[in-house]
Design a protein around this motif. Structure first.
Motif, PDB file in Angstrom:
ATOM      1  N   TYR A  84      22.634  55.199 -76.670  1.00  0.00           N
ATOM      2  CA  TYR A  84      23.215  54.771 -78.155  1.00  0.00           C
ATOM      3  C   TYR A  84      23.022  54.395 -79.235  1.00  0.00           C
ATOM      4  N   ALA A  85      22.662  55.220 -81.110  1.00  0.00           N
ATOM      5  CA  ALA A  85      21.829  54.744 -81.615  1.00  0.00           C
ATOM      6  C   ALA A  85      22.601  54.877 -82.776  1.00  0.00           C
ATOM      7  N   LEU A  86      22.066  54.206 -83.848  1.00  0.00           N
ATOM      8  CA  LEU A  86      22.843  53.812 -85.393  1.00  0.00           C
ATOM      9  C   LEU A  86      22.405  54.300 -86.115  1.00  0.00           C
ATOM     10  N   HIS A  87      23.771  54.484 -87.422  1.00  0.00           N
ATOM     11  CA  HIS A  87      23.256  55.411 -88.551  1.00  0.00           C
ATOM     12  C   HIS A  87      22.089  55.294 -89.268  1.00  0.00           C
ATOM     13  N   PRO A  88      21.272  55.356 -89.919  1.00  0.00           N
ATOM     14  CA  PRO A  88      20.011  55.116 -90.375  1.00  0.00           C
ATOM     15  C   PRO A  88      20.640  54.410 -91.792  1.00  0.00           C
ATOM     16  N   ALA A  89      21.601  54.508 -92.560  1.00  0.00           N
ATOM     17  CA  ALA A  89      22.186  53.353 -93.373  1.00  0.00           C
ATOM     18  C   ALA A  89      22.781  52.134 -93.066  1.00  0.00           C
ATOM     19  N   MET A  90      22.202  51.295 -91.782  1.00  0.00           N
ATOM     20  CA  MET A  90      22.548  50.223 -91.213  1.00  0.00           C
ATOM     21  C   MET A  90      21.331  49.067 -90.453  1.00  0.00           C
ATOM     22  N   PRO A  91      20.419  49.282 -91.567  1.00  0.00           N
ATOM     23  CA  PRO A  91      18.471  48.517 -90.725  1.00  0.00           C
ATOM     24  C   PRO A  91      18.688  47.079 -91.038  1.00  0.00           C
ATOM     25  N   ASN A  92      20.114  46.708 -90.766  1.00  0.00           N
ATOM     26  CA  ASN A  92      20.839  45.213 -91.306  1.00  0.00           C
ATOM     27  C   ASN A  92      20.879  44.987 -90.054  1.00  0.00           C
ATOM     28  N   LEU A  93      22.259  45.438 -89.811  1.00  0.00           N
ATOM     29  CA  LEU A  93      22.979  45.345 -88.715  1.00  0.00           C
ATOM     30  C   LEU A  93      22.013  45.469 -87.302  1.00  0.00           C
TER      31      LEU A  93
END
Length: 410
Positions: A84-93
């Protein structure tokens, strides 16, 4: 019972007097804890596949096509796990996840299986098995269950809500304080496009003015796409970030206050991405970036209380696996829920992954739900707030006996 305050200062001044008891459950106090729970409802149906991409699924790229985020994208995803990978707009998360302060629940859904926003939101916020007339929400009923067990000076535990209208989730017998941010939430791009389409049919002159005033003309094209650079997008994105940050800061200030509430809710609109959803730019990117900034603002504002806090981020349903002809996604079924906060046992993606082959999709079009969202919410109420499980299936989530509380989330 509700009160409306027009500024954060008034909100805090009111809460200091209004909340004579902070509402900490007796068992939690005995354990030396002072737990806080903030539920954020994303109205409009979050695209869970774009938020947390299953990059390890062999069918991911073919299922989502040109809008499939991957580690090889021009702006690469943020790695959570090998799958799984997170959307790049969410560095804090992303930072919170790897610090052990965030958990992703994937392929989750409420009991609702149709695709109406209104009915889906009613089921999500009421806690009922299906759309039914009701005047109360599951979070308020949970707080009332705590108050039934323990009264302090005759006063019940109380909750708060942030927004211009009290969300269904906190309506009910337990008193609620309501506060609205001074910032104005800008209309989403999808809403503007729908309004423009309506006025083109009924009032062409007004539609032409709207195109000029809203800077929509440069990017509303026949194929449903728009140029990479839109002069109005940065303005809308900035307003969105400001609204989200103020709302999250106000909620966090209330939760952190020594005599403030310990349970609250915040509803954020505009997640209905039917057109021009985008990948690393566009509508969804702006929304996720604003949400990410709001989480960082809440973390900073809570201070030491962050370690006692769980923020549960939920939405009424997900979106289709495939992209539509307007470069957006239509109403779907399963999606993601996000748990954030210092009290979260984080650094995990919890999922019984169903796969993305068409035969594995719900009705051949949606991510198949494999985790009942009510199980997640019951787990948080039981282990974090210490709500007695005997209240769950009759009072808080009636008809939800099959959804057993998920343990180990905090």
């Amino acid at each position: 019972m509700s009160c409306i305050f027009t500024s954060r200062r008034q909100f805090l001044a009111g809460s200091a007097a209004f909340f004579a008891w902070a509402g900490t459950p007796k068992l939690a106090r005995a354990e030396g804890r002072d737990p806080r729970l903030l539920t954020i409802v994303l109205r409009g149906a979050l695209d869970g596949l774009a938020t947390v991409a299953p990059v390890g699924d062999p069918d991911w790229i073919s299922a989502r096509g040109d809008l499939a985020l991957s580690s090889g994208s021009k702006t690469p995803t943020l790695k959570l796990t090998d799958f799984y990978a997170l959307h790049p707009a969410m560095p804090n998360l992303h930072r919170m996840f790897h610090a052990g302060h965030a958990t992703v629940i994937h392929a989750t859904s409420s009991s609702y299986r149709d695709r109406s926003h209104f009915d889906g939101q009613d089921v999500l916020e009421s806690g009922l098995f299906k759309p039914s007339p009701t005047a109360t929400g599951w979070l308020n009923r949970a707080l009332d269950a705590l108050a039934t067990e323990e009264m302090v000076k005759g006063q019940k535990a109380q909750a708060f809500a942030v927004g211009p209208v009290m969300p269904m989730i906190v309506r009910g017998p337990a008193p609620v304080l309501v506060w609205a941010p001074q910032q104005v939430l800008p209309a989403s791009e999808d809403t503007l496009m729908r309004l423009l389409g309506l006025y083109k049919q009924t009032d062409p002159d007004l539609a032409r003015v709207l195109e000029e005033r809203l800077s929509l003309a440069p990017f509303i094209q026949s194929e449903g796409t728009r140029p990479a650079t839109d002069p109005g997008e940065s303005v809308r994105a900035a307003k969105l970030r400001a609204y989200y940050a103020e709302a999250a800061t106000g909620a966090a200030q209330a939760l952190a206050h020594a005599d403030g509430p310990r349970v609250g809710a915040l509803a954020l609109e505009g997640w209905d991405t039917h057109a021009s959803e985008g990948i690393v730019a566009g509508q969804l990117n702006n929304m996720l970036g604003a949400l990410d900034g709001a989480l960082a603002a809440a973390e900073k504002t809570l201070g030491p209380a962050w370690n006692e806090t769980v923020i549960a981020i939920v939405t009424e349903f997900g979106r289709t696996v495939k992209i539509n002809g307007s470069y957006g996604t239509d109403h779907g079924t399963a999606t993601v829920a996000l748990l954030v906060g210092g009290a979260v046992k984080g650094g995990r993606v919890i999922a019984d992954w169903p796969g993305l082959k068409e035969k594995d999709q719900y009705e051949g079009r949606d991510l198949m739900p494999t985790t009942d969202l009510r199980s997640v919410l019951k787990g948080l109420l039981a282990d974090h707030l210490r709500v007695d499980v005997d209240y769950f299936d009759e009072d808080i989530f009636p008809g939800g006996e099959e959804a057993k509380p998920m343990g180990g989330l905090v």
